[in-house]
Motif scaffolding. Sequence first.
Motif, PDB file in Angstrom:
ATOM      1  N   ILE A 458      10.392  -0.642  -1.791  1.00  0.00           N
ATOM      2  CA  ILE A 458      10.137  -1.245  -3.103  1.00  0.00           C
ATOM      3  C   ILE A 458       8.730  -1.813  -3.009  1.00  0.00           C
ATOM      4  CG2 ILE A 458      10.834  -2.948  -4.817  1.00  0.00           C
ATOM      5  CD1 ILE A 458      13.635  -2.851  -3.693  1.00  0.00           C
ATOM      6  N   SER A 459       7.869  -1.431  -3.933  1.00  0.00           N
ATOM      7  CA  SER A 459       6.472  -1.848  -3.784  1.00  0.00           C
ATOM      8  C   SER A 459       5.801  -2.088  -5.124  1.00  0.00           C
ATOM      9  CB  SER A 459       5.684  -0.793  -2.998  1.00  0.00           C
ATOM     10  OG  SER A 459       5.601   0.411  -3.741  1.00  0.00           O
ATOM     11  N   ASP A 460       4.740  -2.829  -5.048  1.00  0.00           N
ATOM     12  CA  ASP A 460       3.832  -3.086  -6.158  1.00  0.00           C
ATOM     13  C   ASP A 460       2.467  -3.331  -5.500  1.00  0.00           C
ATOM     14  OD1 ASP A 460       2.339  -4.019  -8.283  1.00  0.00           O
ATOM     15  OD2 ASP A 460       3.837  -5.446  -8.988  1.00  0.00           O
ATOM     16  N   ASP A 461       1.625  -2.326  -5.214  1.00  0.00           N
ATOM     17  CA  ASP A 461       1.566  -1.017  -5.853  1.00  0.00           C
ATOM     18  C   ASP A 461       1.961   0.109  -4.864  1.00  0.00           C
ATOM     19  OD1 ASP A 461       0.512  -1.608  -8.584  1.00  0.00           O
ATOM     20  OD2 ASP A 461      -1.059  -2.601  -7.442  1.00  0.00           O
ATOM     21  N   GLY A 462       0.939   0.885  -4.365  1.00  0.00           N
ATOM     22  CA  GLY A 462       1.205   2.114  -3.637  1.00  0.00           C
ATOM     23  C   GLY A 462       1.723   1.930  -2.232  1.00  0.00           C
ATOM     24  N   LEU A 471       6.009  12.454   7.058  1.00  0.00           N
ATOM     25  CA  LEU A 471       5.844  11.675   5.841  1.00  0.00           C
ATOM     26  C   LEU A 471       7.138  11.751   5.031  1.00  0.00           C
ATOM     27  CD1 LEU A 471       3.897  10.034   4.016  1.00  0.00           C
ATOM     28  CD2 LEU A 471       3.228  12.217   2.959  1.00  0.00           C
ATOM     29  N   VAL A 472       7.872  10.625   4.961  1.00  0.00           N
ATOM     30  CA  VAL A 472       9.162  10.628   4.267  1.00  0.00           C
ATOM     31  C   VAL A 472       9.084   9.984   2.883  1.00  0.00           C
ATOM     32  CG1 VAL A 472      10.509  10.712   6.397  1.00  0.00           C
ATOM     33  CG2 VAL A 472       9.894   8.490   5.424  1.00  0.00           C
ATOM     34  N   ILE A 473       8.095   9.141   2.662  1.00  0.00           N
ATOM     35  CA  ILE A 473       7.872   8.537   1.332  1.00  0.00           C
ATOM     36  C   ILE A 473       6.376   8.602   1.035  1.00  0.00           C
ATOM     37  CG2 ILE A 473       7.959   6.409  -0.034  1.00  0.00           C
ATOM     38  CD1 ILE A 473      10.451   5.603   1.515  1.00  0.00           C
ATOM     39  N   ASP A 474       6.025   9.151  -0.114  1.00  0.00           N
ATOM     40  CA  ASP A 474       4.622   9.256  -0.529  1.00  0.00           C
ATOM     41  C   ASP A 474       4.530   8.800  -1.973  1.00  0.00           C
ATOM     42  OD1 ASP A 474       1.973   9.738  -0.824  1.00  0.00           O
ATOM     43  OD2 ASP A 474       2.079  11.903  -0.505  1.00  0.00           O
ATOM     44  N   SER A 475       4.172   7.554  -2.176  1.00  0.00           N
ATOM     45  CA  SER A 475       4.119   6.963  -3.515  1.00  0.00           C
ATOM     46  C   SER A 475       2.818   6.181  -3.660  1.00  0.00           C
ATOM     47  CB  SER A 475       5.348   6.058  -3.726  1.00  0.00           C
ATOM     48  OG  SER A 475       5.436   5.616  -5.053  1.00  0.00           O
ATOM     49  N   TRP A 476       1.710   6.900  -3.452  1.00  0.00           N
ATOM     50  CA  TRP A 476       0.388   6.271  -3.347  1.00  0.00           C
ATOM     51  C   TRP A 476      -0.279   6.189  -4.727  1.00  0.00           C
ATOM     52  CZ3 TRP A 476      -1.007   3.469   0.589  1.00  0.00           C
ATOM     53  CH2 TRP A 476      -2.338   3.124   0.794  1.00  0.00           C
ATOM     54  N   PHE A 477       0.283   5.347  -5.589  1.00  0.00           N
ATOM     55  CA  PHE A 477      -0.305   5.140  -6.907  1.00  0.00           C
ATOM     56  C   PHE A 477       0.180   3.795  -7.439  1.00  0.00           C
ATOM     57  CE2 PHE A 477       3.279   8.111  -7.135  1.00  0.00           C
ATOM     58  CZ  PHE A 477       4.208   7.370  -7.849  1.00  0.00           C
ATOM     59  N   LYS A 478      -0.445   3.354  -8.529  1.00  0.00           N
ATOM     60  CA  LYS A 478      -0.124   2.047  -9.102  1.00  0.00           C
ATOM     61  C   LYS A 478       1.289   2.069  -9.672  1.00  0.00           C
ATOM     62  CE  LYS A 478      -1.774  -1.333 -12.493  1.00  0.00           C
ATOM     63  NZ  LYS A 478      -1.637  -2.461 -11.552  1.00  0.00           N
ATOM     64  N   GLN A 479       2.077   1.039  -9.336  1.00  0.00           N
ATOM     65  CA  GLN A 479       3.459   0.944  -9.804  1.00  0.00           C
ATOM     66  C   GLN A 479       3.908  -0.505  -9.698  1.00  0.00           C
ATOM     67  OE1 GLN A 479       5.773   3.376  -6.923  1.00  0.00           O
ATOM     68  NE2 GLN A 479       3.977   3.157  -5.651  1.00  0.00           N
ATOM     69  N   SER A 480       4.983  -0.838 -10.334  1.00  0.00           N
ATOM     70  CA  SER A 480       5.472  -2.220 -10.333  1.00  0.00           C
ATOM     71  C   SER A 480       6.923  -2.260  -9.914  1.00  0.00           C
ATOM     72  CB  SER A 480       5.303  -2.836 -11.728  1.00  0.00           C
ATOM     73  OG  SER A 480       5.805  -4.159 -11.765  1.00  0.00           O
ATOM     74  N   TRP A 481       7.203  -2.815  -8.747  1.00  0.00           N
ATOM     75  CA  TRP A 481       8.559  -2.994  -8.219  1.00  0.00           C
ATOM     76  C   TRP A 481       9.352  -1.696  -8.330  1.00  0.00           C
ATOM     77  CZ3 TRP A 481      11.303  -7.260  -6.123  1.00  0.00           C
ATOM     78  CH2 TRP A 481      10.527  -8.411  -5.956  1.00  0.00           C
ATOM     79  N   THR A 482       8.777  -0.620  -7.835  1.00  0.00           N
ATOM     80  CA  THR A 482       9.392   0.694  -7.927  1.00  0.00           C
ATOM     81  C   THR A 482      10.052   1.061  -6.608  1.00  0.00           C
ATOM     82  OG1 THR A 482       7.693   1.355  -9.512  1.00  0.00           O
ATOM     83  CG2 THR A 482       8.973   3.119  -8.486  1.00  0.00           C
ATOM     84  N   GLU A 483      11.273   1.626  -6.702  1.00  0.00           N
ATOM     85  CA  GLU A 483      12.028   2.018  -5.506  1.00  0.00           C
ATOM     86  C   GLU A 483      11.820   3.499  -5.220  1.00  0.00           C
ATOM     87  OE1 GLU A 483      16.009   0.288  -4.599  1.00  0.00           O
ATOM     88  OE2 GLU A 483      16.686   2.365  -4.770  1.00  0.00           O
ATOM     89  N   ARG A 484      11.485   3.820  -3.961  1.00  0.00           N
ATOM     90  CA  ARG A 484      11.312   5.205  -3.510  1.00  0.00           C
ATOM     91  C   ARG A 484      12.165   5.429  -2.261  1.00  0.00           C
ATOM     92  NH1 ARG A 484       8.901   7.301  -8.017  1.00  0.00           N
ATOM     93  NH2 ARG A 484       7.154   5.959  -8.652  1.00  0.00           N
ATOM     94  N   LYS A 485      12.623   6.696  -2.081  1.00  0.00           N
ATOM     95  CA  LYS A 485      13.516   6.993  -0.961  1.00  0.00           C
ATOM     96  C   LYS A 485      13.062   8.237  -0.205  1.00  0.00           C
ATOM     97  CE  LYS A 485      17.726   5.135  -3.142  1.00  0.00           C
ATOM     98  NZ  LYS A 485      18.051   4.106  -2.139  1.00  0.00           N
TER      99      LYS A 485
END
Length: 533
Positions: A458-462, A471-485
């Motif tokens: 869970i991150s804010d931002d990337g 690489l199991v999670i790649d969410s390298w962009f602006k986001q707000s309290w977003t869950e990735r799996k």
Amino acid sequence: MRFNFIPLYRLIRHVLPVIMLFSLLPVGFGDSLSVANAASLQPVNSDASTQARELYSYLLNISGKKIVTGQHDYLESPDELSNKVQKISQAYVGVHGYEMGAISGQSDATEAAQRKNVVDSAIRWSRSGGIVTMTFHEALPGRPLTWANVQAKVSQAEFNKYVTPGTTQYNLLIADLDKVAASLKQLRDAGVPVLWRPYHEMNGDWFWWGNKTNFNQLWNIMYDRFTNTHQLNNLLWVWSPNAPNSYTVPYTPKYPGDDKVDILAVDIYNNDFKQSHYEGLLGLARNKPIAIGEHGEMPSSEVLQAQPKWVYSMTWGKMLTENNTTNQIQDYMNDSRSLTRDDVKNGLETIQPPGTDIPTLPDEGQSEPIPAPPVVIVPPAPTPPSVPDVVYVNGLRGEYFNNMNLNGSPVLIRTDSKLDYNWRANAADPKVNADQFSVRWTGKIKPQYSETYTFTTISDDGIRVWVDGKLVIDSWFKQSWTERKGSMTLEAGKMVDLKVEYYDEKGDAMARLMWESQHEAKAVIPGNALFLP
């Protein structure tokens, strides 16, 4: 009247370490404690191990002259805060405090794994020359391992059932004690003496064992079980009430007696280092050593001068930096009366007679047998712990950059116990920007089970996560309290590389790393599963 004659070889073994020490001390050192006094004071367990006797002699001999510094660490991360003291002061404390009680809703398997981490750390610590002390925040037997159950409200009538042999509650208590004893046996077999401090602050009402008229029965049950059934001859027994105040009752009626206590301690918070607390405990202890079992604020040099008989003190957990400044920590560690781990090692070597080296760990199945208990069958002794050649500490290496791209040299490098941060609009550290910063965490991760793990961020931002190079999670962009799996199959007990990269652009900042599997409930990855060499 029956007389018990002590064989000459036992008399020599017990008294020789004390005589050797005093032969090496300067004139005048024994003003506060004579050689005869030190020799006559022995551990309450007549079968105490050589290492326990040497440690007890050492504490008796520093009384009135020096105090051993101490720091408590939690069950989930047994090295985090003692390492932090070393980083701040350039020296390790002399007493490392460990926890044996699980309070975070752990499963039985997780509790066992965490206790093994504690045992391994304690063996390393002892072999490095330090003193080990252990606290036991026991959940009410039979209930889940949560803090709420450590603080369960139990009536006097209900408490009586736990100390009455033959009841269901008594059997649950014995089962709990036997599980803890299994870990303490591993320390016994490794030659590690332990300052064992159970059922502390019994004169307050915040623990289930507190303010009970027959508290001493509970203490005696544990003492008998550990000493006579499990032969835990490496323990020195520390009794530790809370300092007298408006929300405690007098502690003297809760004292189990001189034949069940080696060291008397008191827990002191809010800088409440009253001279009356010191003198009252000293009066009850008479010639036995006294200590500050826990404190939030470190005692000042003035306190140490006015109260010279404390043999050790221990800062409690995260209060190390929450209640003390960097200067106060350094002053405590560098005080002329304070003893660090190196000082303790040198002192213990002085009283250790030839031929009493710390034993090597026994082969499987070579632990001493124990007699069958009267109520609960004692499980077989566990496999002795293996201490790896490479010494790992818990946590991840965090490298903090004052840009969003992890460029250049980090402005801060530190060990982070786990990855669970919600900085919001605040800076992670005075050296780090509140906005437009990035972090790279690296280390190793060790699962308990051989199965597929799902990693969740869970991150804010990337954020992005690599496990074992993948690489199991790649969410390298602006986001707000977003869950990735992302998922990865892991092998129980096998360490694999872990890398996490994170950046914040503007506004609130947070980063959290969790895992789950068939047998592992979804939770933030705990510090005891994260490692740094």
